[in-house]
Design an enzyme around this catalytic site. Sequence first.
Site, mmCIF file in Angstrom:
data_model
loop_
_atom_site.group_PDB
_atom_site.id
_atom_site.type_symbol
_atom_site.label_atom_id
_atom_site.label_comp_id
_atom_site.label_asym_id
_atom_site.label_seq_id
_atom_site.Cartn_x
_atom_site.Cartn_y
_atom_site.Cartn_z
ATOM 1 C CE LYS B 85 -2.772 -3.705 6.363
ATOM 2 N NZ LYS B 85 -1.659 -4.454 6.441
ATOM 3 C CB CYS B 169 -0.681 4.575 -4.734
ATOM 4 S SG CYS B 169 -2.079 3.600 -4.954
ATOM 5 C CG MET B 170 -2.448 2.628 -8.500
ATOM 6 S SD MET B 170 -3.982 2.906 -9.775
ATOM 7 C CE MET B 170 -3.819 4.449 -10.603
ATOM 8 C CG MET B 344 3.740 2.117 -3.275
ATOM 9 S SD MET B 344 2.862 2.913 -4.428
ATOM 10 C CE MET B 344 1.530 1.660 -4.906
ATOM 11 N N GLY B 381 -2.060 -0.965 -4.298
ATOM 12 C CA GLY B 381 -1.915 -0.619 -2.826
ATOM 13 C C GLY B 381 -3.138 -0.430 -2.149
ATOM 14 C CD GLN B 382 -5.493 4.075 -2.355
ATOM 15 O OE1 GLN B 382 -6.220 4.750 -1.660
ATOM 16 N NE2 GLN B 382 -5.206 5.101 -3.448
#
Lengths: 245, 800, 83
Positions: B85, B169-170, B344, B381-382
Amino acid sequence: MSRVRGIEVGLAAAVAIAVIGFVTGVTTTGHEVSAYVSVRPVPRPEVAARGYADMRTRSYGPNAEAQAQWFGALATGPAISEPVVQSEADRAAALARRAERRAYDGAPPTIPHDIDQLAVPSCLACHAEGKVIAGMVAPRMSHARHDSCVQCHVVAADPRRVAQTPPAPETVFVGLESVRGGERAWPGAPPTIPHSTRMRERCDACHGTLGALGMRSTHPWRQSCVQCHAPSAALDQRTTTSRSP
Amino acid sequence: MDRREFLRTSALAAASAAAYRMAHGQPAPGPRTTPAPNGDVRWDKAPCRFCGTGCHVQVGVRNDKVVAIAADEKAEVNKGLLCVKGYHVGLALYGKDRLTRPLLRRNGKLEPISWEEALDIVAKRAFDNPAGFAIYGSGQWTIPEGYAANKLIKAGLATNQIDPNARLCMSSAVTGFLSTYGVDEPAGCYDDLDKADVVIMWGNNPAEMHPVLFSRIVDRRSRGEKVTLIDLTTRRTRTSGFCQHTLFFKPNSDLAIANGIAHLLVERGTFDKAFVDAYCNFRQRTEPPTLDGQAMTFEAYRRALADYTPEKVEAISGVAAADIRMLADLFGKRDLRITSLWCMGMNQHTRGTAINDLVHGIHLLSGHFGRPGDAPTSLTGQPSACGTVREVGTLAHGLPGGLVVTKPEHRKEAEAVWNLPAGRINAKPGYHTVELWKRFSTPKDKGGDIDTIWVMVTNPARSLPNINQLFEPSRSLPGKFLIVSDVYPTATAMAADLVLPSAMWVEKNGMFGNSERRTQQWFRMVRPPGEARDDTWQLLAVARRLFDRGVPGLKDKDGQFLFRIRDAAGAEVPVWDWKRYYDVNVDEQLFEEYRKFSRFKHKDLAPYSEYVKARGLRWPVVEQPDGTWRETRFRFARHDDPYAKKADIQFYHSVTKDDRALIWFHPYEPPPESPDRDYPLWLCTGRVIEHWHTGTMTMRIPQLQRAMPESYLEMNREDAKALGIADGEVVIVESRRGKIELPVWIDGRAQPARGSVFVPFFDERLAINRVTLEAHDPLSKQPDYKKCAVRVRKKERQPR
Amino acid sequence: MTVSGLVITFMDTPEAASFALARLHEDARLLLGEPVANRLPIVAETADATSGETLVRELESIAGIARVDVISIDFAEDLDGPA
């Protein structure tokens, strides 16, 4: 190595469905597909049906075709002393092939064959040193060993054996092209290295005896490439493009 | 002309002549004399746009377009390596259908309008009903974007109606850190991965989700180092193959496993008594649960764990008693360095706070904390869930720097930094994500008091759980108005009433904060397409309109505009006018203001100019006597953290105000929904390496889309056989909330355990969140996307 | 008093360059000339040659500046001396 993929009994029928889907174009499953406009579909190798009688003798799995011819066709490529005859046209063709498998010069190439999607990659079996198998060149990898190969290299086509592949997305990205050659201080001088050597520190991966014609070294027996061919500090991030430590 | 004047003039003449020679004729001396092929490509640094790892890339730009990406050799995070990615991140800008004009829905159709009209509409919605106006943001916001949005809502409208997708997500990681250490974010960092002897992955598949970090571990083995990898999982993934131990557990039973380890440590006396005596207190939950809980004695803790014998844990979790003992053996060895990683699996959990607490607890109990390689580390995650959400506090209850609206002293601090009149900030938290969208999807007369949501940098129409209930009803309710700032026609944008085209990544200045407390900076390198513009500008332009309409909240206590951006001479620059926006560096000025908040909880940030020079710095970044700025790798550890002064380990934000962390006991409990006769299978959702979240960027990158072109249902071969389902067949997966159709892939990317299926959520067309459950953790309010009950059946007519 | 002629080379990105330029504008010791592409000729006045060197190092550390070349130095140390 070999692992039964998905289909067993219904193989032939399923393949037929896949082929029909491939030929007739794709009907997408959901809605809101306007975002994706079709460009050329990526061809994938056809799956040959396998009869019960063949089970013992015919191999299957990611590299079945190559495997089938493995021992008979294992070769090392041209001898190191063999004269290299190549043309500008060869080089153009080689660069075009390179471009097909990369988003831009320096991008990790996509994998042009099927792989096991789950297992620890066994890529090094062929790509550690490079091989010619069944007429195909498995190039030596151009960089030092990393074990999670599929972190950077992904397959070039839908990895699922039985699937209708949605069309590829349209992009207006134009990638950096590969340069055609390094600079020479005077005619006959050794050319500089025209690309970054990051992840390309093993020159023989592309320029060795298994390299594509047009990019092949005329003197593959010489091992210390950077003795004569200067890398670029700028391309190798050794100059300061910013004031970072 | 006096002599000095003469000297100056001649020096300038010489310098000007030299500059001309350098620029036009002979190039500058030094390394730059090497003629660079492709020399017309300019390179500069930026953090990758995708995950929370926070790799740095070098972006190659030619003729105002990104043409290449290289891994940044100078970046400590990724040391010259990226994942697939990352190598293709530059292509994310160039999908053919970029949004380039503001669009307004008229008679059901989105039609182009001007920016002026669009911003007037946004401002009018906020002006007419500020209480019903909310911003739904993102862990992909840049730090200045999130800061501007937070200030607009918390100070400007004083409603606190702002929450981010990072809630999904967190937020359980946040509550885990808060309840254990009294302050958010990991104590360790990625350096731990270079030193750990044992790495335990709790429901985590870093080979696909944090590939660069995973390689950092497994490549150590190629160099001859010994690292034991343990995979605690519910499905065989790419990570499993690399692990010496792959332990399959039943969904939700991770709490029992953690308790089983703690039980053995206590019973065998192999826990680190000295560490516990010096640095820890014990804690149990209350009813209703709170972050503080209530004290318990060691004896009570020991009694509570008594039930969790290896055999009982085996019965609950399915992990063999011998393996529970093996884990306890490892934690009992003080000389080993053990790092736990999770993402997650532990966070998207209705017991998310509890399992986070328990894993921290095992590390504290066994003393595997604070030495390089000994760390409980949550991976994010982000790209800026930490930087923009947790640090800037863009949550319904948050204020920048770890402050919260519910504490009077915190509001006071914020009001001082923002120069607000006392009492401006509202003490009542806004709605958390699930509640916010529920109210947006509920008619006004039935309690649906949110009527406008401005969505930025996220795609809730695909990423919310149970979208049939949380998102879709709003689209046909009168009076509900959805505004979306995005770069592509996402499912959310296409459902919106007003669409604002945004600049993305290196089309704008930006800052991110990664999983290891590292704050990163980049400059704009190319111009955005068409009329696409920066999100920060959009926020400031709306704020200015509200100021012009006389909304008192948009003025500070001196009557000045809340977002006062000045030039070098101190004069205000009208940055709400797009033509003037890049006259000054707005990011820098917002960051310098935000930075003042970072001192309250020892999350010190350095001046903007330090981040320009660095490939990110890990906070607290503390100024040294010689004027340099030093980052911190190991928090709370005296050997590295300048704020830990009293002891080797000092938890200086301790909940109990005694410099101690809390070791919690939480019992195992069954999940809110389990498979039954009608819905006999577990459904787990997640990601694949090729795609980022809902795929709005990566599905537009040919190399990534071709490698993983469509979502699928992953099923165990035996389950498929029992249901008569063949590989590739299209099936219907259905829960009590919704259903979708998608093809089955057997023995593909991963293998789920019997009785469970997995569906990735990257495919906008095959929206698995029609099926998932919105049940959430009571403290973090984070929903559980990892387990709900479904049934799978063949589609009537084959093939599709 | 030492008067030096310097050439600043900015980083390639316009934002980085304008960031650095803003820093240079704020520095009273500097006289800025006319920029040529990404190069900027400047004159620096410092108390002596040593502080001139320090200044050059300082300039080099400004984010957005790729390099600093010293073109000329006048060692008129006694210019401001007790004449």
